[in-house]
Design a protein around this motif. Structure first.
Motif, short mmCIF file in Angstrom:
data_model
loop_
_atom_site.label_atom_id
_atom_site.label_comp_id
_atom_site.label_asym_id
_atom_site.label_seq_id
_atom_site.Cartn_x
_atom_site.Cartn_y
_atom_site.Cartn_z
N MET A 50 -6.73 32.83 -82.25
CA MET A 50 -6.26 34.19 -81.97
C MET A 50 -7.92 35.19 -81.16
O MET A 50 -7.30 36.30 -81.06
CB MET A 50 -6.12 34.62 -83.18
CG MET A 50 -4.57 34.09 -83.74
SD MET A 50 -3.09 34.24 -82.98
CE MET A 50 -2.83 36.00 -83.62
N ASN A 79 -1.06 49.56 -100.49
CA ASN A 79 0.62 49.67 -99.94
C ASN A 79 0.10 50.75 -98.59
O ASN A 79 0.48 52.10 -98.42
CB ASN A 79 0.65 51.00 -100.93
CG ASN A 79 1.38 50.52 -101.74
OD1 ASN A 79 2.33 49.04 -101.47
ND2 ASN A 79 1.45 50.37 -103.24
N GLN A 80 -1.70 50.35 -97.92
CA GLN A 80 -1.68 50.72 -96.55
C GLN A 80 -1.48 49.73 -95.23
O GLN A 80 -2.11 48.56 -95.60
CB GLN A 80 -2.79 51.36 -96.57
CG GLN A 80 -3.15 52.90 -97.57
CD GLN A 80 -2.24 53.91 -96.51
OE1 GLN A 80 -1.99 53.86 -96.13
NE2 GLN A 80 -1.89 54.96 -97.27
N GLU A 81 -0.69 49.95 -94.37
CA GLU A 81 -0.86 48.80 -93.21
C GLU A 81 -2.25 48.06 -93.09
O GLU A 81 -2.32 46.83 -92.85
CB GLU A 81 0.60 50.34 -92.08
CG GLU A 81 0.17 48.92 -91.15
CD GLU A 81 0.90 47.62 -91.56
OE1 GLU A 81 1.45 47.68 -92.18
OE2 GLU A 81 0.76 46.75 -90.24
N MET A 82 -3.44 48.99 -92.77
CA MET A 82 -3.94 49.03 -92.10
C MET A 82 -5.50 47.97 -92.93
O MET A 82 -6.46 47.35 -93.21
CB MET A 82 -5.32 50.35 -92.16
CG MET A 82 -4.78 51.02 -90.63
SD MET A 82 -5.53 49.53 -88.97
CE MET A 82 -7.04 50.49 -88.82
N LYS A 129 -3.78 44.92 -94.25
CA LYS A 129 -4.32 44.15 -93.54
C LYS A 129 -4.59 43.73 -92.38
O LYS A 129 -4.98 42.51 -91.98
CB LYS A 129 -2.96 44.09 -92.35
CG LYS A 129 -0.93 43.71 -93.92
CD LYS A 129 0.04 44.38 -92.64
CE LYS A 129 0.87 43.23 -92.08
NZ LYS A 129 2.22 44.20 -91.08
N ASN A 131 0.27 44.43 -97.11
CA ASN A 131 -0.08 45.31 -96.85
C ASN A 131 -0.33 46.23 -98.57
O ASN A 131 -0.40 47.52 -98.83
CB ASN A 131 -0.03 46.57 -96.42
CG ASN A 131 1.99 46.47 -96.11
OD1 ASN A 131 2.30 44.97 -96.36
ND2 ASN A 131 2.92 47.39 -96.51
N LYS A 176 -16.45 43.26 -86.49
CA LYS A 176 -16.46 45.04 -86.08
C LYS A 176 -15.14 45.36 -86.26
O LYS A 176 -14.87 46.58 -86.52
CB LYS A 176 -16.47 44.44 -84.11
CG LYS A 176 -16.52 45.93 -83.39
CD LYS A 176 -15.29 46.10 -83.23
CE LYS A 176 -14.90 46.86 -81.96
NZ LYS A 176 -13.37 46.87 -81.28
N THR A 177 -13.92 44.69 -85.98
CA THR A 177 -12.83 45.29 -85.72
C THR A 177 -12.54 45.53 -88.06
O THR A 177 -11.33 46.50 -88.15
CB THR A 177 -11.19 44.48 -85.20
OG1 THR A 177 -11.34 42.78 -86.00
CG2 THR A 177 -11.37 44.87 -84.49
N GLU A 182 -13.65 48.98 -88.86
CA GLU A 182 -12.92 49.83 -88.32
C GLU A 182 -11.60 49.44 -89.28
O GLU A 182 -11.30 50.89 -89.14
CB GLU A 182 -12.81 49.09 -87.46
CG GLU A 182 -13.47 49.85 -86.11
CD GLU A 182 -12.77 48.59 -84.71
OE1 GLU A 182 -13.44 49.39 -83.14
OE2 GLU A 182 -11.73 48.57 -84.55
N CYS A 183 -11.21 48.48 -89.89
CA CYS A 183 -10.54 48.44 -91.00
C CYS A 183 -10.70 48.85 -92.50
O CYS A 183 -9.86 50.12 -93.09
CB CYS A 183 -9.48 47.21 -90.81
SG CYS A 183 -8.68 47.05 -90.06
N TYR A 208 -11.45 53.36 -91.73
CA TYR A 208 -10.44 53.65 -91.32
C TYR A 208 -9.56 54.08 -93.42
O TYR A 208 -8.73 55.22 -93.07
CB TYR A 208 -9.39 53.24 -90.97
CG TYR A 208 -7.96 53.72 -90.82
CD1 TYR A 208 -6.85 54.02 -89.90
CD2 TYR A 208 -6.38 53.54 -91.84
CE1 TYR A 208 -6.15 54.20 -89.37
CE2 TYR A 208 -5.35 54.02 -91.53
CZ TYR A 208 -5.04 54.43 -90.19
OH TYR A 208 -3.79 54.71 -90.21
N VAL A 260 -8.69 57.54 -94.93
CA VAL A 260 -7.57 57.97 -95.38
C VAL A 260 -7.80 58.29 -97.15
O VAL A 260 -6.93 59.42 -97.48
CB VAL A 260 -6.48 56.70 -95.51
CG1 VAL A 260 -5.42 56.84 -96.25
CG2 VAL A 260 -6.20 56.57 -94.14
#
Lengths: 217, 217, 217, 217
Positions: free
Chosen positions: A1, A121-124, A126, A139, A192-193, A196-197, A200, A204
């Protein structure tokens, strides 16, 4: 992926250093980046402006012996975080580690005075893996990030870091109180990603607290 | 009233991906962009860093059959939002759809616990259209954006999204609680500039709440 | 005291449009820029993304007759603010006018519900002139910026703007409630740097209010 | 421990001016930069946009006589901060001085109404030196930054600045109430990265106050 990176670490790391400076994660020479490629560890130097790194500023170390394979011509040392990066490579089979001084990371260690940061309960959520090579979280899972206490030097964080790794086998990040965060992943893209998550979600949680809400539910 | 874009979607989408990453809307591989050009749908791949997209990373799908006309050489899937983007194209005659994980979008779903976000008496409301092809709203109109509940996967949002589209025929955006927002428009310019207007209004509402004011009046 | 600009307005205005978009002042096609050079007025088009302007997108108008000397090939109109920009040029002898939708400008009109924004004892007040061609203010002066009420169209702001210009002859800026701000100066450099100073002071006032302090003293 | 800069000051200073504008430290022509190279002082001009500086905009002054060795062709003066920069060079043996109008610097002078800003137990304190040429502080040290009162002109700050330098021999920064901060270091890298560390700590202190916490402990 994952997109096959055409960038070798000596080109990629300065590019990430510039980005992370811009995000406020590596100002004042703070933070560090390390990537493993086979038996070679690439690591940023200590005390150098991260947005001005060049390929020749990086250290190349041997994964097994930790000896220096290549050093910059500058009179610099490898990142003081190097022993901590090695824990990520050796204990968690990471392919890359990122250490930021993000203010979001610092501030969540203050609004969560206990041993963990948690959010659900936060999308990020995932975007975070269950362990270095595990599947993504749901999530509705509760993301738990251990918080260790700060110490005078980065090396003094070694015991706290390895203990947290052992107690929280699913985590890909460890917060350091009043300091920042360490994040690792199977590849540099994952590290790295996920950084970021995590950042974030830290941000929040801070904003939710400021609005009088509870990020745990 | 629109500038004839000289940029084909494979060039434009990576450019927008970079911009939206910078705005904090598509970090951690989150979010997605889709543009319709005749019978072709261009869509971003899943799990790829949005600020590093290249033209060859995009999927081209058939508008009618949804079959893949062209896929990247990477082992990736089209955005998990693809079925949702198709709802925008087919049910609302959109020319482009943008899905962001903007924290402003997320936070308004928390300070507005009910089924809609509303705001009025703001100049930037004039940047929003009444339906995909309708005229602009007046600054004294009340802007209403439906909020649907989040779900484990993007596909599970499908029913909520189509129901909200049916109940709120004038809206060009749907918020997803604890997640983000979908915005569509007749062209990519409309979708992009309306995403900016919505996000601006979300941010203003949050700041007004923090200052003890009511964005409804 | 000013750098001789080597950039003609058709090159400069797109550059400023890009900068102001980045500062959040001209998102969603909001805001506008106008520069006078002799008897020619350069003005941005309506409804076009400000960060994507090109030299050929600008209108050239006659200062005296207001007739269009040159129009873009796009089917666009000059900025809806054009009559307001003319007030700045004709009533205040401005060389340039900037209209932003800065959230700082909008928010101070909410925390100052009366007819003026005021602040004193701030260093950045020294960056503001007493009238278009007057000397700079002292840091201990009280900066007063009139606030007019918003209206359905930009043209409907005309009376409010001219009345405020007449009542506050020293001001180089007029706030519009729930909308933004107009700033003008003798040159584009003055208009642009004063817009920065005003915006800085608006932001400081908002932060002071949030910290429970009074920007008036 | 420092990278040999390949950039001469006339190239470097405009680059830093652009960066510091982007960080919000030098908007509206505010702030200034000065670097010493041997017996030559490079200093930014007064009233010029810092993000648009070019090498030919800088003044070169003699370290001993303060006479102008080279002036821009523009009708401009050296930064009004020049006498203050000389204090840093002559009294503290600095190699570079930076003066910002950062809002973080301004705001800490408001939430710390007394004569000093203090913070402790923060990792980024380690980025600050004990005096221009001293060792780095420990994270558990208390960082103390003197705050002097603002004055009508930069020159009027001279007495306050020299008195604070004398009273706080370990400091590398002096805050000016309602105004900004002066930071100096042995080299431009030290001055620049310490400015970043100070600003980071100012910002953390403000956020802690907003979250009801005490940065002193």
């Amino acid at each position: 992926m994952e997109k096959k990176s055409s960038l070798p670490p000596p080109v990629l790391i300065p590019e990430l250093g510039h980005l992370f400076y811009t995000l406020g994660w590596m100002t004042g020479t703070g933070g560090g980046i390390s990537i493993r490629e086979g038996d070679t560890i690439f690591v940023t130097p200590s005390g150098i402006q991260k947005e001005r790194l060049t390929p020749s500023d990086l250290f190349l170390l041997d994964f097994h012996t930790r000896s220096i394979l290549k050093a910059p011509t500058l009179p610099v040392q490898p990142s003081a975080c190097t022993p901590l990066f090695y824990h990520c490579f050796q204990l968690r089979d990471a392919g890359a580690c990122i250490h930021t001084h993000s203010q979001n990371a610092l501030l969540v260690t203050l609004i969560y005075p206990g041993p963990t940061f948690t959010i659900t309960n936060q999308e990020m959520i995932k975007g975070i893996r269950r362990g270095t090579h595990g599947p993504g979280l749901a999530n509705t899972d509760t993301l738990v990030v251990p918080i260790i206490e700060n110490a005078p030097t980065e090396e003094d964080l070694s015991d706290g870091l390895t203990q947290a790794m052992s107690e929280y086998p699913d985590t890909c990040a460890i917060l350091v109180r009043n300091h920042g965060v360490f994040v690792w992943g199977a590849t540099w893209e994952k590290a790295k990603t996920m950084t970021e998550c995590y950042d974030y979600l830290f941000e929040v949680a801070i904003k939710m607290k400021q609005l009088g809400m509870d990020p745990h539910c």
